[in-house]
Design a protein around this motif. Structure first.
Motif, PDB file in Angstrom:
ATOM      1  N   SER A 224     125.094  92.746  36.513  1.00  0.00           N
ATOM      2  CA  SER A 224     125.355  91.277  37.347  1.00  0.00           C
ATOM      3  C   SER A 224     124.257  90.241  37.065  1.00  0.00           C
ATOM      4  N   SER A 225     123.025  90.598  37.621  1.00  0.00           N
ATOM      5  CA  SER A 225     122.402  89.540  37.196  1.00  0.00           C
ATOM      6  C   SER A 225     121.458  89.170  36.062  1.00  0.00           C
ATOM      7  N   MET A 226     122.061  90.178  35.086  1.00  0.00           N
ATOM      8  CA  MET A 226     121.630  89.860  33.666  1.00  0.00           C
ATOM      9  C   MET A 226     122.621  89.263  32.995  1.00  0.00           C
ATOM     10  N   ARG A 227     123.426  89.469  33.620  1.00  0.00           N
ATOM     11  CA  ARG A 227     125.091  88.054  32.937  1.00  0.00           C
ATOM     12  C   ARG A 227     124.925  86.551  33.882  1.00  0.00           C
ATOM     13  N   ASN A 228     124.387  86.727  35.003  1.00  0.00           N
ATOM     14  CA  ASN A 228     124.550  85.372  35.325  1.00  0.00           C
ATOM     15  C   ASN A 228     122.585  85.147  36.070  1.00  0.00           C
ATOM     16  N   ASN A 229     121.574  84.228  35.171  1.00  0.00           N
ATOM     17  CA  ASN A 229     121.020  84.166  36.320  1.00  0.00           C
ATOM     18  C   ASN A 229     120.125  83.058  36.153  1.00  0.00           C
ATOM     19  N   ASP A 230     119.533  82.514  36.667  1.00  0.00           N
ATOM     20  CA  ASP A 230     118.715  81.080  36.954  1.00  0.00           C
ATOM     21  C   ASP A 230     118.690  80.293  35.133  1.00  0.00           C
ATOM     22  N   MET A 231     118.201  81.327  34.454  1.00  0.00           N
ATOM     23  CA  MET A 231     117.374  80.814  33.418  1.00  0.00           C
ATOM     24  C   MET A 231     118.987  80.700  32.381  1.00  0.00           C
ATOM     25  N   ASN A 232     120.114  81.361  32.861  1.00  0.00           N
ATOM     26  CA  ASN A 232     121.057  80.449  31.938  1.00  0.00           C
ATOM     27  C   ASN A 232     120.640  81.757  30.647  1.00  0.00           C
ATOM     28  N   TYR A 233     120.398  82.758  30.377  1.00  0.00           N
ATOM     29  CA  TYR A 233     120.242  84.494  29.379  1.00  0.00           C
ATOM     30  C   TYR A 233     121.229  85.136  29.699  1.00  0.00           C
ATOM     31  N   PHE A 234     122.439  85.655  28.728  1.00  0.00           N
ATOM     32  CA  PHE A 234     123.220  86.185  28.945  1.00  0.00           C
ATOM     33  C   PHE A 234     122.696  87.419  28.503  1.00  0.00           C
ATOM     34  N   PHE A 235     122.348  88.658  29.138  1.00  0.00           N
ATOM     35  CA  PHE A 235     121.804  89.906  28.353  1.00  0.00           C
ATOM     36  C   PHE A 235     123.503  90.976  28.501  1.00  0.00           C
ATOM     37  N   TYR A 236     123.177  91.859  28.159  1.00  0.00           N
ATOM     38  CA  TYR A 236     124.319  92.645  27.421  1.00  0.00           C
ATOM     39  C   TYR A 236     123.436  93.683  26.759  1.00  0.00           C
ATOM     40  N   PHE A 237     124.037  95.145  26.888  1.00  0.00           N
ATOM     41  CA  PHE A 237     123.312  96.019  26.194  1.00  0.00           C
ATOM     42  C   PHE A 237     124.534  96.923  24.913  1.00  0.00           C
ATOM     43  N   ILE A 238     124.010  97.176  24.216  1.00  0.00           N
ATOM     44  CA  ILE A 238     125.004  97.418  22.698  1.00  0.00           C
ATOM     45  C   ILE A 238     125.292  98.882  23.301  1.00  0.00           C
ATOM     46  N   LYS A 239     123.914  99.963  24.135  1.00  0.00           N
ATOM     47  CA  LYS A 239     124.721 101.563  24.260  1.00  0.00           C
ATOM     48  C   LYS A 239     123.749 101.535  25.614  1.00  0.00           C
TER      49      LYS A 239
END
Length: 431
Positions: A274-289
């Motif tokens: 959840s935090s990797m989708r929404n954080n103060d730095m406005n970077y959206f992190f997602y896994f490819i696997k």
């Protein structure tokens, strides 16, 4: 008088015999007492070779920031502090080790490669073949002659066109803000801090380009450090083609853990996603696997992302910077970690709940199934099915994950097994 002399000589002879016996036996406990301090004591140590560390391939390597620690034996392999052992096999992807700053206190670290030795060797062969049919060559000389690296040499700033076609998920649609962060926080140079590459030598630029081409894992650890609250292990440095990070135990070692431990880890896992989708730095992190080695746990029970090499990054503040056509650019740097023919999905195709679905499909069932009494287990299984259903709308997946998190919170316990939140949890009404 004669009798006294007889006893004296007999005792002297006996002492001399005893000394010779002890000397021949050479007890290690007597070593310090027998050897005079002026005689140097030869200490057996690791026989480090440039090949094992990958220093023979520099500057087609990660860096040299922590090499002194290896050669001074302030980093030692294996789970104990003996220094007379031989080096471990060079084909392993990672090793357990111990690290010290004062030769007194030691802490566990992980020593790892960007990829397997076989993949490194295959990439080296492709580099040589790209220039000629030779099986061996000066890898650095070949990479320096490439069109891409010549552009890097002339560039004052790292821009999206300089990383086109690199296979790292982090660089599939990079923003200028993300690339500036890479240069400013690049930890393999002593005077980082500027978004301009003036402080990078030709050697530094090649090392950075090589690392980004093979596996961006160490770069992510540097630019999103654990000290600032990001869920990554601490990056300690590199030597040749090895990196050293804080040690974590892989999540798979906890699949058979008790219900309260499993509930705590599952909640942490969902919270990180959840935090990797929404954080103060406005970077959206997602896994490819994701797999059993993607996440790890520190000895205080805190869960971290152990392998950041499969993370993509989208800058929500600046938006997507690359089109699909730009991604088709290929050169030798595109082929160091993957098949040159590989195609990568567009960043526009990334779903917001992509990582959540993967975690609910691949990891949480192994942690949670069959651990709890009814009706709790039935509720957990139902939420997991909804969360793992890739055909459902993002909102439905998110709602199911939220309900599962609320249920897991009610199952948390407060004791010393969870040192990352103990004893603070004793004074909270949440437990």
């Amino acid at each position: 008088m004669g009798l006294w002399m007889y006893y004296l000589c007999s005792n002297a002879l006996g002492l001399l015999t005893l000394f010779q016996f002890l000397t021949l036996s050479w007890s290690p406990f007597l070593e310090a007492a027998i050897l005079p301090s002026s005689v140097p004591h030869v200490k057996p140590s690791y026989s480090f070779g440039r090949t094992f560390l990958g220093l023979d391939k520099c500057n087609a390597c990660i860096g040299t920031s922590i090499c002194k620690k290896f050669f001074k034996e302030e980093i030692r392999f294996d789970n104990w502090l003996a220094s007379h052992l031989k080096l471990p096999p060079d084909y392993l992807p990672s090793y357990s080790g111990n690290y010290t700053d004062d030769a007194k206190s030691w802490r566990l670290v992980e020593i790892s490669r960007l990829t397997t030795k076989y993949q490194h060797d295959q990439a080296d062969k492709r580099i040589c073949a790209s220039l000629s049919k030779a099986k061996s060559c000066s890898i650095e000389r070949v990479l320096r002659k490439t069109e891409r690296f010549q552009k890097w040499l002339k560039a004052k700033r790292l821009t999206p066109d300089l990383v086109q076609g690199l296979p790292s998920p982090m660089l599939r649609c990079p923003s200028q803000r993300l690339l500036d962060r890479i240069v400013r926080r690049y930890a393999e140079v002593p005077d980082a801090g500027s978004i301009y590459m003036d402080h990078l030598t030709d050697r530094d630029k090649l090392r950075l380009l090589y690392t980004l081409s093979v596996n961006a894992h160490p770069i992510l650890l540097q630019i999103f450090p654990e000290a600032e609250g990001w869920p990554f292990p601490k990056y300690l440095g590199s030597c040749g083609r090895l990196i050293v990070t804080a040690s974590t135990r892989p999540l798979k070692e906890f699949y058979s853990s008790p219900p309260e431990v499993a509930a705590d880890l599952a909640l942490q896992l969902l919270s990180i996603v959840s935090s990797m989708r929404n954080n103060d730095m406005n970077y959206f992190f997602y896994f490819i696997k994701v797999d059993a080695g993607t996440f790890g746990i520190f000895n205080n029970g805190l869960l971290f992302i152990r392998d950041a090499g499969t993370l993509g990054v989208i800058d929500k503040q600046e938006g997507l910077q690359m089109t699909d056509g730009q991604q088709e650019y290929n050169d030798i740097f595109s082929c160091l970690a993957s098949d040159c023919q590989s195609t990568f999905p567009s960043c526009n195709s990334v779903r917001e709940k992509q990582s959540l679905i993967m975690v609910c499909q691949e990891l949480l069932p192994k942690l949670l199934q069959g651990k709890f009494l009814q009706p709790v287990q039935e509720k957990i299984d139902r939420f997991l099915r909804l969360c793992a259903d890739s055909f459902r709308a993002d909102q439905e997946v998110s709602d199911a994950a939220g309900k599962l998190m609320e249920l897991l919170k009610s199952l948390q316990s407060c004791d010393s097994r969870f040192a990352y939140r103990y004893p603070d949890c004793k004074y909270s009404d949440k437990y």
